[in-house]
Design a protein around this motif. Structure first.
Motif, mmCIF file in Angstrom:
data_model
loop_
_atom_site.group_PDB
_atom_site.id
_atom_site.type_symbol
_atom_site.label_atom_id
_atom_site.label_comp_id
_atom_site.label_asym_id
_atom_site.label_seq_id
_atom_site.Cartn_x
_atom_site.Cartn_y
_atom_site.Cartn_z
ATOM 1 N N LEU A 40 0.797 -1.222 0.000
ATOM 2 C CA LEU A 40 0.000 0.000 0.000
ATOM 3 C C LEU A 40 0.834 1.280 0.000
ATOM 4 O O LEU A 40 0.287 2.365 -0.188
ATOM 5 C CB LEU A 40 -0.922 0.020 1.222
ATOM 6 N N LEU A 41 2.147 1.173 0.197
ATOM 7 C CA LEU A 41 2.948 2.356 0.460
ATOM 8 C C LEU A 41 2.920 3.361 -0.687
ATOM 9 O O LEU A 41 2.772 4.563 -0.468
ATOM 10 C CB LEU A 41 4.392 1.952 0.765
ATOM 11 N N SER A 42 3.072 2.894 -1.916
ATOM 12 C CA SER A 42 2.995 3.803 -3.065
ATOM 13 C C SER A 42 1.593 3.916 -3.630
ATOM 14 O O SER A 42 1.279 4.871 -4.340
ATOM 15 C CB SER A 42 3.951 3.319 -4.175
ATOM 16 N N VAL A 43 0.736 2.935 -3.321
ATOM 17 C CA VAL A 43 -0.606 2.914 -3.891
ATOM 18 C C VAL A 43 -1.523 3.922 -3.205
ATOM 19 O O VAL A 43 -2.331 4.598 -3.861
ATOM 20 C CB VAL A 43 -1.196 1.492 -3.808
ATOM 21 N N VAL A 44 -1.438 4.051 -1.890
ATOM 22 C CA VAL A 44 -2.316 4.981 -1.183
ATOM 23 C C VAL A 44 -2.075 6.422 -1.635
ATOM 24 O O VAL A 44 -3.045 7.170 -1.849
ATOM 25 C CB VAL A 44 -2.163 4.832 0.344
ATOM 26 N N PRO A 45 -0.822 6.887 -1.819
ATOM 27 C CA PRO A 45 -0.646 8.234 -2.384
ATOM 28 C C PRO A 45 -1.270 8.388 -3.771
ATOM 29 O O PRO A 45 -1.860 9.435 -4.071
ATOM 30 C CB PRO A 45 0.876 8.393 -2.445
ATOM 31 N N LEU A 46 -1.163 7.357 -4.610
ATOM 32 C CA LEU A 46 -1.817 7.417 -5.924
ATOM 33 C C LEU A 46 -3.332 7.506 -5.776
ATOM 34 O O LEU A 46 -4.002 8.247 -6.500
ATOM 35 C CB LEU A 46 -1.443 6.187 -6.743
ATOM 36 N N TYR A 47 -3.867 6.743 -4.839
ATOM 37 C CA TYR A 47 -5.308 6.743 -4.585
ATOM 38 C C TYR A 47 -5.762 8.116 -4.094
ATOM 39 O O TYR A 47 -6.803 8.639 -4.531
ATOM 40 C CB TYR A 47 -5.613 5.670 -3.545
ATOM 41 N N ALA A 48 -4.969 8.711 -3.193
ATOM 42 C CA ALA A 48 -5.316 10.041 -2.689
ATOM 43 C C ALA A 48 -5.255 11.072 -3.810
ATOM 44 O O ALA A 48 -6.116 11.951 -3.909
ATOM 45 C CB ALA A 48 -4.375 10.439 -1.554
ATOM 46 N N ALA A 49 -4.245 10.975 -4.662
ATOM 47 C CA ALA A 49 -4.124 11.920 -5.772
ATOM 48 C C ALA A 49 -5.260 11.774 -6.769
ATOM 49 O O ALA A 49 -5.625 12.739 -7.450
ATOM 50 C CB ALA A 49 -2.784 11.722 -6.476
ATOM 51 N N SER A 50 -5.843 10.572 -6.854
ATOM 52 C CA SER A 50 -6.939 10.353 -7.801
ATOM 53 C C SER A 50 -8.184 11.139 -7.438
ATOM 54 O O SER A 50 -9.089 11.299 -8.266
ATOM 55 C CB SER A 50 -7.280 8.860 -7.876
ATOM 56 N N SER A 51 -8.237 11.654 -6.192
ATOM 57 C CA SER A 51 -9.392 12.454 -5.785
ATOM 58 C C SER A 51 -9.357 13.855 -6.365
ATOM 59 O O SER A 51 -10.314 14.609 -6.214
ATOM 60 C CB SER A 51 -9.458 12.528 -4.256
ATOM 61 N N GLY A 52 -8.231 14.210 -7.015
ATOM 62 C CA GLY A 52 -8.113 15.513 -7.647
ATOM 63 C C GLY A 52 -7.224 16.494 -6.923
ATOM 64 O O GLY A 52 -6.993 17.600 -7.397
ATOM 65 N N ALA A 53 -6.668 16.083 -5.764
ATOM 66 C CA ALA A 53 -5.839 16.998 -4.984
ATOM 67 C C ALA A 53 -4.373 16.960 -5.382
ATOM 68 O O ALA A 53 -3.575 17.748 -4.876
ATOM 69 C CB ALA A 53 -5.968 16.679 -3.492
#
Length: 385
Positions: A40-53
């Motif tokens: 999850l270490l690199s995936v969660v930042p990608l997931y957060a960025a997918s929200s548009g922020a």
């Protein structure tokens, strides 16, 4: 703190046995928890960025995880002294493994940060308890090699799970990664419940506290030198997927493999020749690898730079903690594990959050060069340590 400092033990003619059943259980717990963490270490930042922020959200995702990790690491040794290894580690496994199941519900920053904060508590428990147990269970004459073997155990998940998580997110979606990370951590709960109950009696008397370790220059200097490379590692796992594009998965794989191999080599070298002499070249190699990310040349240069960074980072991991363990008695092992992990996780979180702001202002290449330059400021610490 001079009363807790000891000289490094001499190398005996006949080396004692390294592996034991309790140590194997520790390695199993470390492997499972680190697999869940790295997926999850690199995936969660990608997931957060997918929200548009964008990059700010990615930095906060890593920063929140490491913030709670750092806070929890201050108290884990005291919890172990009071309650024992077994219940503390079992609770940490649950805190690390259950929260990712909430992530599919929302990519909003509130959910992402809350999950990161709880997972950070579990991660702190896992790394501090495992580190103290390894140092306690391996013979002092083979401590560097034992730490190197531990580095392989936690490095293999970094080699496989870190790029695998990025790949799975792109091909199967985020939810698959979140469930896999949760399952990997929770699967080791039976092994955690089979570990030794409490530290040896000699280790619980007059134990060096975490704050005492932070006030001890002999421990703080190698920890601070290592923190410079750990900050760069936080930047790599958080921003390389966004900056390197299609080369990211391969570069992360090479970086983790180089770090794992060099961490094991540094342990064997340190047992024979002294771990302290490895700090300076390790930091130089890591800084050069970070600066190389700004060079033109595409994927080939990116992968080569990450190989160099990984080699230096692995040497720094093993050499710094081996030096610290050599300077305390058994009663200080918990504090050393906590102080070292504080420098690791605190620097990773600060690196990820700070780099996001620098990259937004100056762009990725300039921010990578700046990171390498800042790392060089720690060279005097590495030399003195």
């Amino acid at each position: 703190m001079s009363d807790v400092l000891l000289a490094a033990p001499p190398v005996p003619a006949h080396r004692p046995r390294l592996m034991s059943r309790p140590l194997a259980l520790v390695f199993l717990c470390a492997f499972g928890t680190m697999t869940g963490f790295y997926l999850l270490l690199s995936v969660v930042p990608l997931y957060a960025a997918s929200s548009g922020a964008g990059g700010v959200a990615a930095g906060l995702a890593t920063g929140s995880l490491m913030l709670s990790t750092v806070a929890a690491e201050l108290v884990v040794p005291r919890l172990v002294t009071r309650y024992g290894y077994r219940p503390v580690l079992a609770g940490g496994v649950l805190l690390l493994g259950l929260p990712p199941l909430a992530l599919p519900l929302s990519a909003g920053m509130g959910v992402v940060v809350a999950v990161g904060l709880v997972r950070g508590l579990g991660f702190a428990v896992a790394v501090v308890v495992a580190g103290a147990l390894v140092a306690t269970l391996v013979p002092a004459e083979r401590r560097g090699e034992g730490l190197g073997l531990s580095g392989i155990v936690v490095g293999v998940p970094a080699v496989l799970a870190l790029p695998l998580g990025v790949w799975l997110a792109g091909h199967t979606g985020f939810t698959c990664v979140f469930v896999a990370g949760s399952a990997a951590a929770l699967a080791v709960l039976p092994a955690a419940l089979a570990l030794p109950g409490r530290p040896p009696e000699s280790a619980s008397r007059r134990a060096l506290g975490v704050l005492g370790g932070l006030r001890c220059p002999a421990l703080l200097r190698p920890a601070a030198a290592f923190a410079a490379s750990a900050a760069a590692a936080g930047i790599v796992v958080t921003f390389l997927p966004a900056s390197a594009g299609g080369a990211a998965a391969g570069a992360l794989l090479v970086q983790a493999a180089a770090a794992t191999a060099s961490r094991w080599w540094a342990g064997r070298f340190g047992d024979r020749h002294g771990a302290g002499r490895l700090l300076l070249p390790g930091l130089l190699a890591a800084a050069a690898g970070m600066g190389g990310l700004a060079l033109p040349g595409g994927p080939v240069v990116t992968v080569a730079s990450m190989a160099l960074f990984g080699a230096g980072f692995g040497v720094m991991q093993n050499a710094s903690i081996a030096v610290m363990y050599d300077r305390v008695p058994v009663s200080g092992y918990g504090a050393v594990s906590a102080v070292w992990n504080l420098s690791y996780d605190g620097a990773m979180g600060a690196g990820g959050a700070g780099f996001g702001l620098a990259a937004a202002w100056a762009g990725y290449p300039a921010a990578f060069v700046l990171t390498g330059a800042v790392m060089l400021l720690a060279l005097p610490l590495a030399r003195r340590a």
